[in-house]
Design a protein around this motif. Sequence first.
Motif, PDB file in Angstrom:
ATOM      1  N   MET A 141      12.116  84.094  99.620  1.00  0.00           N
ATOM      2  CA  MET A 141      14.047  83.422  99.406  1.00  0.00           C
ATOM      3  C   MET A 141      15.227  83.644  99.869  1.00  0.00           C
ATOM      4  N   LYS A 142      15.297  84.741 100.717  1.00  0.00           N
ATOM      5  CA  LYS A 142      16.002  84.780 101.506  1.00  0.00           C
ATOM      6  C   LYS A 142      16.015  84.285 103.318  1.00  0.00           C
ATOM      7  N   ASN A 143      15.114  83.849 103.212  1.00  0.00           N
ATOM      8  CA  ASN A 143      14.774  83.127 104.616  1.00  0.00           C
ATOM      9  C   ASN A 143      15.166  81.367 104.140  1.00  0.00           C
ATOM     10  N   ALA A 144      15.055  81.193 102.702  1.00  0.00           N
ATOM     11  CA  ALA A 144      15.072  80.210 102.444  1.00  0.00           C
ATOM     12  C   ALA A 144      16.409  79.254 102.712  1.00  0.00           C
ATOM     13  N   LEU A 145      17.547  80.259 101.736  1.00  0.00           N
ATOM     14  CA  LEU A 145      18.909  80.746 101.703  1.00  0.00           C
ATOM     15  C   LEU A 145      19.649  80.488 102.974  1.00  0.00           C
ATOM     16  N   ILE A 146      18.789  80.947 103.654  1.00  0.00           N
ATOM     17  CA  ILE A 146      19.469  81.365 105.258  1.00  0.00           C
ATOM     18  C   ILE A 146      19.036  79.848 105.744  1.00  0.00           C
ATOM     19  N   ALA A 147      18.072  78.817 105.832  1.00  0.00           N
ATOM     20  CA  ALA A 147      18.371  77.743 106.188  1.00  0.00           C
ATOM     21  C   ALA A 147      19.040  77.072 105.880  1.00  0.00           C
ATOM     22  N   ILE A 148      19.087  76.876 104.220  1.00  0.00           N
ATOM     23  CA  ILE A 148      20.301  75.839 103.669  1.00  0.00           C
ATOM     24  C   ILE A 148      21.146  76.256 103.817  1.00  0.00           C
ATOM     25  N   VAL A 149      22.343  77.653 104.047  1.00  0.00           N
ATOM     26  CA  VAL A 149      23.851  77.982 104.693  1.00  0.00           C
ATOM     27  C   VAL A 149      23.180  77.762 106.407  1.00  0.00           C
ATOM     28  N   LEU A 150      22.527  76.673 107.331  1.00  0.00           N
ATOM     29  CA  LEU A 150      22.556  76.063 108.700  1.00  0.00           C
ATOM     30  C   LEU A 150      22.992  74.831 108.238  1.00  0.00           C
ATOM     31  N   ILE A 151      21.704  74.251 107.331  1.00  0.00           N
ATOM     32  CA  ILE A 151      21.308  73.481 107.509  1.00  0.00           C
ATOM     33  C   ILE A 151      22.186  72.390 106.540  1.00  0.00           C
ATOM     34  N   THR A 152      22.488  72.447 105.258  1.00  0.00           N
ATOM     35  CA  THR A 152      23.831  72.146 104.333  1.00  0.00           C
ATOM     36  C   THR A 152      25.077  71.391 104.416  1.00  0.00           C
ATOM     37  N   PRO A 153      25.620  71.955 106.137  1.00  0.00           N
ATOM     38  CA  PRO A 153      26.712  71.711 106.175  1.00  0.00           C
ATOM     39  C   PRO A 153      26.835  70.705 106.958  1.00  0.00           C
ATOM     40  N   ILE A 154      25.763  70.899 108.426  1.00  0.00           N
ATOM     41  CA  ILE A 154      25.280  70.114 109.307  1.00  0.00           C
ATOM     42  C   ILE A 154      25.121  68.132 108.768  1.00  0.00           C
ATOM     43  N   PHE A 155      24.243  68.587 107.202  1.00  0.00           N
ATOM     44  CA  PHE A 155      23.751  67.434 106.790  1.00  0.00           C
ATOM     45  C   PHE A 155      25.289  66.828 106.461  1.00  0.00           C
ATOM     46  N   ALA A 156      26.369  67.560 105.740  1.00  0.00           N
ATOM     47  CA  ALA A 156      27.604  66.967 104.800  1.00  0.00           C
ATOM     48  C   ALA A 156      28.347  66.774 106.026  1.00  0.00           C
ATOM     49  N   MET A 157      27.858  67.277 107.360  1.00  0.00           N
ATOM     50  CA  MET A 157      29.307  67.215 108.084  1.00  0.00           C
ATOM     51  C   MET A 157      28.569  65.216 109.180  1.00  0.00           C
ATOM     52  N   LEU A 158      27.406  65.264 109.275  1.00  0.00           N
ATOM     53  CA  LEU A 158      27.453  64.063 109.882  1.00  0.00           C
ATOM     54  C   LEU A 158      27.257  63.072 108.442  1.00  0.00           C
ATOM     55  N   GLY A 159      27.316  63.247 107.335  1.00  0.00           N
ATOM     56  CA  GLY A 159      26.753  62.506 106.135  1.00  0.00           C
ATOM     57  C   GLY A 159      28.269  61.745 106.139  1.00  0.00           C
ATOM     58  N   THR A 160      29.379  62.126 106.557  1.00  0.00           N
ATOM     59  CA  THR A 160      30.113  62.099 106.311  1.00  0.00           C
ATOM     60  C   THR A 160      30.783  60.085 106.996  1.00  0.00           C
ATOM     61  N   MET A 161      29.992  60.025 108.536  1.00  0.00           N
ATOM     62  CA  MET A 161      30.301  59.721 109.213  1.00  0.00           C
ATOM     63  C   MET A 161      28.898  58.387 108.871  1.00  0.00           C
ATOM     64  N   VAL A 162      27.785  58.977 108.686  1.00  0.00           N
ATOM     65  CA  VAL A 162      27.218  57.777 108.328  1.00  0.00           C
ATOM     66  C   VAL A 162      26.982  57.212 106.639  1.00  0.00           C
ATOM     67  N   VAL A 163      28.308  57.732 105.572  1.00  0.00           N
ATOM     68  CA  VAL A 163      28.524  57.104 104.781  1.00  0.00           C
ATOM     69  C   VAL A 163      29.794  55.922 104.912  1.00  0.00           C
ATOM     70  N   ASN A 164      30.769  56.258 106.261  1.00  0.00           N
ATOM     71  CA  ASN A 164      31.799  55.193 107.021  1.00  0.00           C
ATOM     72  C   ASN A 164      31.237  54.482 107.508  1.00  0.00           C
ATOM     73  N   ASN A 165      30.356  54.791 108.211  1.00  0.00           N
ATOM     74  CA  ASN A 165      29.338  53.923 109.340  1.00  0.00           C
ATOM     75  C   ASN A 165      28.595  53.044 108.679  1.00  0.00           C
ATOM     76  N   LYS A 166      28.495  53.187 106.861  1.00  0.00           N
ATOM     77  CA  LYS A 166      27.431  51.955 106.173  1.00  0.00           C
ATOM     78  C   LYS A 166      25.502  53.120 107.062  1.00  0.00           C
ATOM     79  N   LEU A 167      25.791  53.486 106.983  1.00  0.00           N
ATOM     80  CA  LEU A 167      24.127  54.278 107.647  1.00  0.00           C
ATOM     81  C   LEU A 167      23.273  55.002 106.802  1.00  0.00           C
ATOM     82  N   ALA A 168      23.554  54.725 105.652  1.00  0.00           N
ATOM     83  CA  ALA A 168      22.928  55.294 104.417  1.00  0.00           C
ATOM     84  C   ALA A 168      21.604  55.075 105.120  1.00  0.00           C
ATOM     85  N   PHE A 169      20.854  53.584 104.717  1.00  0.00           N
ATOM     86  CA  PHE A 169      19.510  52.801 105.484  1.00  0.00           C
ATOM     87  C   PHE A 169      18.795  53.469 106.249  1.00  0.00           C
TER      88      PHE A 169
END
Length: 280
Positions: free
Chosen positions: A22-50
């Motif tokens: 569970m600790k390993n999973a939490l560390i992975a989530i703390v690392l991965i999700t912000p990266i997803f979030a940052m990239l996601g802003t430009m993915v949404v802005n550039n209409k690249l969801a698909f």
Amino acid sequence: MEVIYNFLEMILPFECMSYIFMKNALIAIVLITPIFAMLGTMVVNNKLAFFSDALGHSALTGIAIGMLFGITNINISMILFAIIFAVLLNSVKRRTSYSADTIISVFSSIAMALGLAMLAKTGNFNKYSSYLVGDILSITAQEIGYLVIAVIVVLIVWRYIFNKLNSMSINSALAKSKGINIVLIDNIFVILIALVVMISIRWIGILLINSLIILPAAASRNISKNMRQYHLFSVIFALFSGITGLIISYYNDIPTGPMIVIISGVLYFITFYLKKVIKE
């Protein structure tokens, strides 16, 4: 790692945090999700969801081709195939008069079908079917180390391309007139998405990866007034969904990935409602 484990137990005094997985999973989530979030802003802005969805679907093809050429590390074959797939799709998208979603759907469908067919033919589909839904609880301390390196690389590249990418999303013709190499920046961006998607696919799952990229950014866009807020809220929503989803999934015996997506979806509809209330 022991110091980090003790810190996690201190700030999250839940019984589930006594387990290493569970600790390993939490560390992975703390690392991965912000990266997803940052990239996601430009993915949404550039209409690249698909587009990010199509990359996820190409993972099985990357695995199958890697096995065909005797590549023992399937992560390498997935990443290499995804980069080629992303750049080729981007190139075709720029050179055709068809709408972007049509081209992306064509590539996505072919990649998914080809991967399934090749894995079924070799009798290895069941071995890799877990990649469809992922398992964040299976991540190891060594894999977290690789993830840290990947996150650092992504952040460095993101720092270099963000302003240029943002200019392109606002007005590509104006960005080009300012000397921005649109093709190069666009390709770097899709390669970055491919890298993040393929690194995370084993733990998040092919069917869910796109949701984790899109939903926090879409929720943030509902209530943000500028780009700074857009990024900040997106990261906050992603972290909240990831951490809360992990804990809830443990106590309710629900797969972690789907639980995170459900919470992200709830946040989207809450912010969508708030947006309407604010406008009224």
